[in-house]
Every structure is written in structure tokens, then in C-alpha cells.
Enzyme design. Sequence first.
Site, PDB file in Angstrom:
ATOM      1  N   ASP A  81      36.144  35.775  45.074  1.00  0.00           N
ATOM      2  CA  ASP A  81      37.008  36.891  44.679  1.00  0.00           C
ATOM      3  C   ASP A  81      36.301  37.805  43.678  1.00  0.00           C
ATOM      4  O   ASP A  81      36.940  38.476  42.872  1.00  0.00           O
ATOM      5  CB  ASP A  81      38.310  36.356  44.077  1.00  0.00           C
ATOM      6  CG  ASP A  81      39.385  37.425  43.982  1.00  0.00           C
ATOM      7  OD1 ASP A  81      40.335  37.252  43.178  1.00  0.00           O
ATOM      8  OD2 ASP A  81      39.270  38.451  44.698  1.00  0.00           O
ATOM      9  N   LYS A 120      32.703  42.391  46.149  1.00  0.00           N
ATOM     10  CA  LYS A 120      32.788  42.075  47.586  1.00  0.00           C
ATOM     11  C   LYS A 120      31.423  42.085  48.273  1.00  0.00           C
ATOM     12  O   LYS A 120      31.213  41.366  49.240  1.00  0.00           O
ATOM     13  CB  LYS A 120      33.747  43.044  48.282  1.00  0.00           C
ATOM     14  CG  LYS A 120      35.110  43.144  47.569  1.00  0.00           C
ATOM     15  CD  LYS A 120      35.720  41.792  47.225  1.00  0.00           C
ATOM     16  CE  LYS A 120      36.761  41.897  46.134  1.00  0.00           C
ATOM     17  NZ  LYS A 120      37.145  40.580  45.563  1.00  0.00           N
ATOM     18  N   ASP A 145      38.889  36.258  49.354  1.00  0.00           N
ATOM     19  CA  ASP A 145      39.946  37.251  49.166  1.00  0.00           C
ATOM     20  C   ASP A 145      39.451  38.634  49.611  1.00  0.00           C
ATOM     21  O   ASP A 145      38.240  38.884  49.659  1.00  0.00           O
ATOM     22  CB  ASP A 145      40.357  37.296  47.681  1.00  0.00           C
ATOM     23  CG  ASP A 145      41.623  38.138  47.473  1.00  0.00           C
ATOM     24  OD1 ASP A 145      41.798  38.665  46.361  1.00  0.00           O
ATOM     25  OD2 ASP A 145      42.416  38.279  48.427  1.00  0.00           O
ATOM     26  N   ASN A 146      40.373  39.520  49.953  1.00  0.00           N
ATOM     27  CA  ASN A 146      40.100  40.950  50.162  1.00  0.00           C
ATOM     28  C   ASN A 146      39.212  41.287  51.342  1.00  0.00           C
ATOM     29  O   ASN A 146      38.474  42.280  51.304  1.00  0.00           O
ATOM     30  CB  ASN A 146      39.454  41.560  48.901  1.00  0.00           C
ATOM     31  CG  ASN A 146      40.214  41.247  47.658  1.00  0.00           C
ATOM     32  OD1 ASN A 146      39.712  40.563  46.764  1.00  0.00           O
ATOM     33  ND2 ASN A 146      41.450  41.721  47.588  1.00  0.00           N
ATOM     34  N   GLU A 170      47.761  42.447  46.983  1.00  0.00           N
ATOM     35  CA  GLU A 170      48.638  42.017  45.891  1.00  0.00           C
ATOM     36  C   GLU A 170      49.584  43.135  45.423  1.00  0.00           C
ATOM     37  O   GLU A 170      49.190  44.258  45.191  1.00  0.00           O
ATOM     38  CB  GLU A 170      47.829  41.480  44.694  1.00  0.00           C
ATOM     39  CG  GLU A 170      46.695  42.337  44.213  1.00  0.00           C
ATOM     40  CD  GLU A 170      45.360  41.986  44.855  1.00  0.00           C
ATOM     41  OE1 GLU A 170      45.365  41.503  46.006  1.00  0.00           O
ATOM     42  OE2 GLU A 170      44.326  42.216  44.239  1.00  0.00           O
TER      43      GLU A 170
HETATM   44  C1  LIG Z   1      26.311  41.084  40.532  1.00  0.00           C
HETATM   45  C2  LIG Z   1      27.218  40.082  39.903  1.00  0.00           C
HETATM   46  C3  LIG Z   1      27.870  39.208  40.943  1.00  0.00           C
HETATM   47  N1  LIG Z   1      28.205  37.976  40.337  1.00  0.00           N
HETATM   48  C4  LIG Z   1      29.277  37.803  39.515  1.00  0.00           C
HETATM   49  N2  LIG Z   1      29.264  36.708  38.737  1.00  0.00           N
HETATM   50  C5  LIG Z   1      30.301  36.471  37.911  1.00  0.00           C
HETATM   51  N3  LIG Z   1      31.385  37.273  37.799  1.00  0.00           N
HETATM   52  C6  LIG Z   1      31.409  38.369  38.576  1.00  0.00           C
HETATM   53  C7  LIG Z   1      30.366  38.690  39.465  1.00  0.00           C
HETATM   54  N4  LIG Z   1      30.701  39.828  40.116  1.00  0.00           N
HETATM   55  C8  LIG Z   1      31.906  40.208  39.641  1.00  0.00           C
HETATM   56  N5  LIG Z   1      32.333  39.340  38.714  1.00  0.00           N
HETATM   57  C9  LIG Z   1      33.600  39.345  38.010  1.00  0.00           C
HETATM   58  O1  LIG Z   1      34.596  39.072  38.990  1.00  0.00           O
HETATM   59  C10 LIG Z   1      35.682  40.002  38.878  1.00  0.00           C
HETATM   60  C11 LIG Z   1      35.524  41.024  39.961  1.00  0.00           C
HETATM   61  C12 LIG Z   1      36.427  41.128  40.938  1.00  0.00           C
HETATM   62  C13 LIG Z   1      36.252  42.157  42.015  1.00  0.00           C
HETATM   63  N6  LIG Z   1      37.510  42.306  42.705  1.00  0.00           N
HETATM   64  C14 LIG Z   1      37.828  43.481  43.245  1.00  0.00           C
HETATM   65  O2  LIG Z   1      37.068  44.443  43.218  1.00  0.00           O
HETATM   66  C15 LIG Z   1      39.169  43.605  43.859  1.00  0.00           C
HETATM   67  C16 LIG Z   1      39.673  44.897  44.109  1.00  0.00           C
HETATM   68  C17 LIG Z   1      40.942  45.074  44.649  1.00  0.00           C
HETATM   69  C18 LIG Z   1      41.442  46.423  44.899  1.00  0.00           C
HETATM   70  C19 LIG Z   1      42.168  46.700  46.061  1.00  0.00           C
HETATM   71  C20 LIG Z   1      42.668  47.995  46.298  1.00  0.00           C
HETATM   72  C21 LIG Z   1      42.416  48.999  45.381  1.00  0.00           C
HETATM   73  F1  LIG Z   1      42.893  50.242  45.589  1.00  0.00           F
HETATM   74  C22 LIG Z   1      41.664  48.733  44.235  1.00  0.00           C
HETATM   75  C23 LIG Z   1      41.192  47.453  43.988  1.00  0.00           C
HETATM   76  C24 LIG Z   1      41.757  43.960  44.951  1.00  0.00           C
HETATM   77  C25 LIG Z   1      41.249  42.671  44.710  1.00  0.00           C
HETATM   78  O3  LIG Z   1      41.991  41.564  44.992  1.00  0.00           O
HETATM   79  C26 LIG Z   1      39.966  42.480  44.171  1.00  0.00           C
HETATM   80  O4  LIG Z   1      39.519  41.198  43.983  1.00  0.00           O
HETATM   81  C27 LIG Z   1      35.509  40.578  37.496  1.00  0.00           C
HETATM   82  C28 LIG Z   1      36.194  41.899  37.318  1.00  0.00           C
HETATM   83  C29 LIG Z   1      33.992  40.653  37.373  1.00  0.00           C
HETATM   84  O5  LIG Z   1      33.594  40.722  36.010  1.00  0.00           O
HETATM   85 MG   LIG Z   2      40.779  39.788  44.981  1.00  0.00          MG
END
Ligand SMILES: CCCNc1ncnc2c1ncn2[C@@H]1O[C@H](/C=C/CNC(=O)c2cc(-c3ccc(F)cc3)cc(O)c2O)[C@H](C)[C@H]1O
Ligand SMILES: [Mg+2]
Length: 214
Positions: A141, A144, A169-170, A199
Site C-alpha cells: 500500500d 504504486k 491496494d489501489n 476508500e
Molecule cells: C521509493 C520509496 C518506496 N519505499 C517506501 N518505503 C517505505 N515507505 C514508503 C515507501 N513508499 C511510500 N512510502 C510510504 O507509504 C505511504 C504511501 C502511500 C501511497 N498511497 C497512495 O498514493 C494512495 C493514494 C490514493 C488516492 C486515490 C485517489 C485520489 F484521488 C488520491 C489518492 C488512495 C490510496 O489508498 C493510496 O494508498 C506513505 C505516505 C509513504 O511515506
Molecule cells: Mg491505499
Amino acid sequence: TGSSRPQRMLKAVQKNATKGDPQSVISAIDHYCRHKEWAMNVGDDKGLILDSVLTEVNPSTALELGTYCGYSTVRIARLLSPGSKLFTVEFNPAFAEVARQIIAYAGLQDKVTLVEGSSGDLIPKMKEQFGIKYFDFVFLDHWKDRYVPDTKLLEDCGLLKKGSVLLADNVICPGAPEYLKYVRNSPRYESRYYKSNLEYTKVEDGLEKSVFLG
Ligand SMILES: CCCNc1ncnc2c1ncn2[C@@H]1O[C@H](/C=C/CNC(=O)c2cc(-c3ccc(F)cc3)cc(O)c2O)[C@H](C)[C@H]1O
Ligand SMILES: [Mg+2]
């Protein structure tokens, strides 16, 4: 400066949930995000699918990539059998701090290890640092476009065994098209799509469940 959305979410939990009661924490977050401020938690619709897949797998060792505020961390940890563990990875310190407090408020800190850092750096260290042999269950999650590289990394690090379940997810919104291609075309996975809603909205989204065949 003012509070952040995650901090306001934490306040809503502290105000409306009962300490040590994971379900009340989940309900408080869902109510806040549905009626006050939307946030990208897996939410209650997809959460029911997460619950049912998790209960079916009943993992001893689970991994979550992308803790954010800890909503799905609480959903997963509350269903783990005694002695089972959930590792959750979050590289944003501010989010990790809020998640720690939400996980603790739910009383699940003994079942959860929140590891701060990037999945790409941490996955290769999981075996040696935490004595993990395999993950029976992985919830993806985070960003993406990182689902495919991190799945390949889990394979290459020997952290998946025959029967390990990935739940992403997503896969529709925002979408993870490369991931869907990867798991659906690979002979090493048996994949299935669970249709649901993004969600707190009526927009379509869904979860992809992929069983590693070894
Ligand atoms: C390069 C590092 C990779 N490694 C990483 N290692 C550790 N932590 C990491 C890594 N990469 C990211 N993260 C962390 O995980 C989280 C990031 C989560 C991202 N989730 C989405 O973008 C999303 C968007 C929508 C959405 C739907 C419709 C809309 F209109 C707008 C938004 C809905 C949803 O259910 C979604 O989960 C957190 C914010 C971020 O710090
Ligand atoms: Mg999500």
C-alpha cells in the site's frame, strides 16, 4: 504552524476511540475520514476484504509496505493469532510517529514492529535483522510504482514461500497497471481481483490477491 492531517486523525482517535479497543480505533478513523477529512487509508469497504483474506491466511509473519497512519496496521494486527507478528515499513518519520501512537492506542504494539526506512533498503535486511524466514502475508500500500520492484526484491531475498499471499491496494485507483501485468502474467503467481470502492467514496477500486506458487 498548524497540525497535519495525520495529527488531526490521531486527535480524533484519542477523542472518540477507547484505549485498547482496536475496533473503536478503526471506527473512529473511518468516521473522521468519511465525514471530516478524506485520507488514503484502505478504509472500511476494502478493509472488510483485507480482514477476510487475512483471516483465511492466518499469517505467523506478515509484512506491510507503507504504514502511513497505521489504519491497516491496526486492521491486520487485531486479527493476528497469539505469537504472530506484523512488520510495517514507513519511510516518513512524521507518519511513522503518528502511526506508532495509533498502534499503541489500539493496544497492538506487542504484535507490530514499525520499521522506519525505505522498503528497498529494509527488505534485504529483514532476514538478518529480525530473524525472519518467510512472510506468509504481504500488504502492499505504498507508492504504486514500487509494487513491482519490491515484489521482485521479496522474491530475490527468498522472503516468499509456496503459498505466501500478496494483497495489493489501489490496483484500479490510483492504479498499479505494471503490477497487475506482472502478477497476472507470471507463472509464479495465482492472482484474483476483489472489486470494491476507493476508500470513503463511490469510485471503483479493488485489491489484487496473488498467491506465490514457489
Ligand atoms: C521509493 C520509496 C518506496 N519505499 C517506501 N518505503 C517505505 N515507505 C514508503 C515507501 N513508499 C511510500 N512510502 C510510504 O507509504 C505511504 C504511501 C502511500 C501511497 N498511497 C497512495 O498514493 C494512495 C493514494 C490514493 C488516492 C486515490 C485517489 C485520489 F484521488 C488520491 C489518492 C488512495 C490510496 O489508498 C493510496 O494508498 C506513505 C505516505 C509513504 O511515506
Ligand atoms: Mg491505499
